[in-house]
Scaffold this active site. Sequence first.
Site, mmCIF file in Angstrom:
data_model
loop_
_atom_site.group_PDB
_atom_site.id
_atom_site.type_symbol
_atom_site.label_atom_id
_atom_site.label_comp_id
_atom_site.label_asym_id
_atom_site.label_seq_id
_atom_site.Cartn_x
_atom_site.Cartn_y
_atom_site.Cartn_z
ATOM 1 N N LYS A 83 0.839 -1.211 0.000
ATOM 2 C CA LYS A 83 0.000 0.000 0.000
ATOM 3 C C LYS A 83 0.875 1.263 0.000
ATOM 4 O O LYS A 83 0.660 2.179 -0.793
ATOM 5 C CB LYS A 83 -0.923 0.013 1.235
ATOM 6 C CG LYS A 83 -1.803 -1.230 1.368
ATOM 7 C CD LYS A 83 -2.694 -1.180 2.603
ATOM 8 C CE LYS A 83 -1.974 -1.199 3.929
ATOM 9 N NZ LYS A 83 -1.259 -2.462 4.232
ATOM 10 N N ARG B 39 -9.677 0.601 8.822
ATOM 11 C CA ARG B 39 -9.257 -0.760 9.168
ATOM 12 C C ARG B 39 -10.312 -1.502 9.966
ATOM 13 O O ARG B 39 -10.095 -2.657 10.330
ATOM 14 C CB ARG B 39 -8.004 -0.672 10.038
ATOM 15 C CG ARG B 39 -6.717 -0.926 9.319
ATOM 16 C CD ARG B 39 -5.627 -0.582 10.309
ATOM 17 N NE ARG B 39 -4.450 -1.341 10.157
ATOM 18 C CZ ARG B 39 -3.367 -0.901 9.529
ATOM 19 N NH1 ARG B 39 -3.365 0.263 8.936
ATOM 20 N NH2 ARG B 39 -2.296 -1.644 9.493
ATOM 21 N N ARG C 281 11.991 -5.509 4.826
ATOM 22 C CA ARG C 281 11.737 -4.094 4.510
ATOM 23 C C ARG C 281 12.653 -3.134 5.281
ATOM 24 O O ARG C 281 12.968 -3.345 6.446
ATOM 25 C CB ARG C 281 10.290 -3.744 4.869
ATOM 26 C CG ARG C 281 10.018 -2.231 4.785
ATOM 27 C CD ARG C 281 8.576 -1.875 4.852
ATOM 28 N NE ARG C 281 7.915 -2.348 6.047
ATOM 29 C CZ ARG C 281 6.599 -2.274 6.244
ATOM 30 N NH1 ARG C 281 5.836 -1.765 5.305
ATOM 31 N NH2 ARG C 281 6.073 -2.723 7.352
ATOM 32 N N ARG D 28 11.303 -1.042 10.968
ATOM 33 C CA ARG D 28 10.241 -0.785 11.942
ATOM 34 C C ARG D 28 10.266 -1.801 13.069
ATOM 35 O O ARG D 28 10.539 -2.976 12.846
ATOM 36 C CB ARG D 28 8.875 -0.830 11.237
ATOM 37 C CG ARG D 28 8.538 0.479 10.582
ATOM 38 C CD ARG D 28 7.347 0.444 9.681
ATOM 39 N NE ARG D 28 6.206 -0.324 10.145
ATOM 40 C CZ ARG D 28 5.068 -0.425 9.463
ATOM 41 N NH1 ARG D 28 4.950 0.199 8.297
ATOM 42 N NH2 ARG D 28 4.071 -1.141 9.915
ATOM 43 N N ARG E 131 -0.473 -8.756 13.498
ATOM 44 C CA ARG E 131 -1.002 -7.800 12.512
ATOM 45 C C ARG E 131 -1.877 -8.522 11.487
ATOM 46 O O ARG E 131 -2.933 -8.012 11.088
ATOM 47 C CB ARG E 131 0.153 -7.073 11.808
ATOM 48 C CG ARG E 131 0.776 -6.007 12.693
ATOM 49 C CD ARG E 131 2.192 -5.666 12.290
ATOM 50 N NE ARG E 131 2.316 -4.997 11.016
ATOM 51 C CZ ARG E 131 3.474 -4.837 10.372
ATOM 52 N NH1 ARG E 131 4.588 -5.328 10.889
ATOM 53 N NH2 ARG E 131 3.518 -4.193 9.237
HETATM 54 P P1 AP5 Z 1 4.898 -1.600 1.778
HETATM 55 O O1 AP5 Z 1 4.525 -0.779 0.597
HETATM 56 O O2 AP5 Z 1 5.669 -0.942 2.873
HETATM 57 O O3 AP5 Z 1 3.597 -2.358 2.358
HETATM 58 P P2 AP5 Z 1 2.330 -1.815 3.153
HETATM 59 O O4 AP5 Z 1 1.132 -2.482 2.576
HETATM 60 O O5 AP5 Z 1 2.339 -0.315 3.184
HETATM 61 O O6 AP5 Z 1 2.636 -2.457 4.552
HETATM 62 P P3 AP5 Z 1 2.614 -1.871 6.038
HETATM 63 O O7 AP5 Z 1 3.368 -2.855 6.875
HETATM 64 O O8 AP5 Z 1 3.112 -0.453 6.081
HETATM 65 O O9 AP5 Z 1 1.131 -1.940 6.346
HETATM 66 P P4 AP5 Z 1 0.505 -2.019 7.710
HETATM 67 O O10 AP5 Z 1 -0.898 -1.866 7.314
HETATM 68 O O11 AP5 Z 1 0.828 -3.194 8.536
HETATM 69 O O12 AP5 Z 1 1.229 -0.842 8.530
HETATM 70 P P5 AP5 Z 1 0.776 0.614 8.935
HETATM 71 O O13 AP5 Z 1 1.963 1.478 8.922
HETATM 72 O O14 AP5 Z 1 -0.441 1.020 8.187
HETATM 73 O O15 AP5 Z 1 5.710 -2.876 1.237
HETATM 74 C C1 AP5 Z 1 6.212 -3.867 2.124
HETATM 75 C C2 AP5 Z 1 7.544 -4.413 1.572
HETATM 76 O O16 AP5 Z 1 7.287 -5.102 0.348
HETATM 77 C C3 AP5 Z 1 8.572 -3.326 1.220
HETATM 78 O O17 AP5 Z 1 9.862 -3.814 1.513
HETATM 79 C C4 AP5 Z 1 8.404 -3.122 -0.300
HETATM 80 O O18 AP5 Z 1 9.615 -2.692 -0.925
HETATM 81 C C5 AP5 Z 1 8.007 -4.523 -0.753
HETATM 82 N N1 AP5 Z 1 7.095 -4.508 -1.897
HETATM 83 C C6 AP5 Z 1 6.036 -3.673 -2.111
HETATM 84 N N2 AP5 Z 1 5.406 -3.976 -3.254
HETATM 85 C C7 AP5 Z 1 6.070 -5.057 -3.774
HETATM 86 C C8 AP5 Z 1 5.887 -5.836 -4.962
HETATM 87 N N3 AP5 Z 1 4.886 -5.601 -5.837
HETATM 88 N N4 AP5 Z 1 6.738 -6.867 -5.170
HETATM 89 C C9 AP5 Z 1 7.745 -7.141 -4.302
HETATM 90 N N5 AP5 Z 1 7.990 -6.428 -3.171
HETATM 91 C C10 AP5 Z 1 7.142 -5.394 -2.911
HETATM 92 O O19 AP5 Z 1 0.296 0.368 10.452
HETATM 93 C C11 AP5 Z 1 1.205 0.086 11.488
HETATM 94 C C12 AP5 Z 1 0.457 0.018 12.806
HETATM 95 O O20 AP5 Z 1 -0.162 1.294 13.099
HETATM 96 C C13 AP5 Z 1 -0.719 -0.986 12.871
HETATM 97 O O21 AP5 Z 1 -0.278 -2.301 13.169
HETATM 98 C C14 AP5 Z 1 -1.566 -0.377 13.985
HETATM 99 O O22 AP5 Z 1 -1.025 -0.635 15.259
HETATM 100 C C15 AP5 Z 1 -1.452 1.123 13.710
HETATM 101 N N6 AP5 Z 1 -2.482 1.624 12.775
HETATM 102 C C16 AP5 Z 1 -2.255 2.200 11.556
HETATM 103 N N7 AP5 Z 1 -3.414 2.555 10.977
HETATM 104 C C17 AP5 Z 1 -4.403 2.189 11.839
HETATM 105 C C18 AP5 Z 1 -5.823 2.269 11.785
HETATM 106 N N8 AP5 Z 1 -6.456 2.800 10.706
HETATM 107 N N9 AP5 Z 1 -6.526 1.801 12.832
HETATM 108 C C19 AP5 Z 1 -5.911 1.285 13.930
HETATM 109 N N10 AP5 Z 1 -4.563 1.152 14.041
HETATM 110 C C20 AP5 Z 1 -3.816 1.613 12.999
#
Ligand code: AP5
Length: 216
Positions: free
Chosen positions: A13, A87, A126, A160, A171
């Site tokens: 994402k 979410r 990552r 992270r 997660r």
């Molecule tokens: P990346 O693009 O970083 O993936 P992502 O989907 O953004 O993954 P996240 O881990 O950031 O999502 P998340 O939802 O767990 O975390 P968030 O920060 O929102 O890609 C991942 C890896 O894959 C990278 O190394 C990239 O290079 C590689 N890659 C990407 N595309 C690729 C492809 N096509 N092919 C190969 N490799 C590829 O949330 C973190 C925490 O915050 C949550 O756990 C929660 O505690 C809190 N939080 C955040 N939002 C909320 C909410 N709305 N409600 C409640 N708690 C929340």
Amino acid sequence: MNIILLGPPGAGKGTQARILVAERGMIQLSTGDMLRAARSSGSEMGKRVAAIMDAGELVTDEIVIGLIEEQLEAHPEGGFIFDGFPRTLGQADALGALLEKHGMKLDAVIEMRVDDDALVERITARSTCATCGEVYNDITKPIPADGKCAVCGGTEFKRRADDNEESLRTRLMEYYKKTSPLIGYYYAKGDLRTVNGLGEIDEVAAEIAKVLDSSA
Ligand code: AP5
């Protein structure tokens, strides 16, 4: 145009949101990034959410809805990519109400579908540039050989605290229990579009571009 990128941790994402920001001038609203910024700033809210995030659990709806509302008020022109929000069904209802209140609408919800095995590989490999946030991957998108970020030239990279197998399991469980029902929610509303998140980064970007161009 306002869109949601919906998918499990590691679906790509953030990677795709950054491409849309660069190519279409959209505004990325990542609640994960906002919460991490609150932690780094040492704010009361940041301190409250730190342990919850490291464990891989969701923070309360109230906190993230408040963060999103601030951004909607700050950018009345819209053009948002909601990344990692909503979410829960409660967050989805709240987003609908907030968009309506601000005279905006949702144009598409893009579900990025990826196998669980690939997610584990992606997350544990990552790293991100500490200066501009560009996302790298030890296997699929390594940091350039000269040790400098390809976007900003920064030389510091970080991993992270929640990118370990144990937090990732939590997660994923949170995703399947609380977030995956949104797929049916947005399907029923007629907003859902699904892309194959398993392709190369450019291939996924092309699929998303096609969806956006057909929804414009
Ligand atoms: P990346 O693009 O970083 O993936 P992502 O989907 O953004 O993954 P996240 O881990 O950031 O999502 P998340 O939802 O767990 O975390 P968030 O920060 O929102 O890609 C991942 C890896 O894959 C990278 O190394 C990239 O290079 C590689 N890659 C990407 N595309 C690729 C492809 N096509 N092919 C190969 N490799 C590829 O949330 C973190 C925490 O915050 C949550 O756990 C929660 O505690 C809190 N939080 C955040 N939002 C909320 C909410 N709305 N409600 C409640 N708690 C929340």
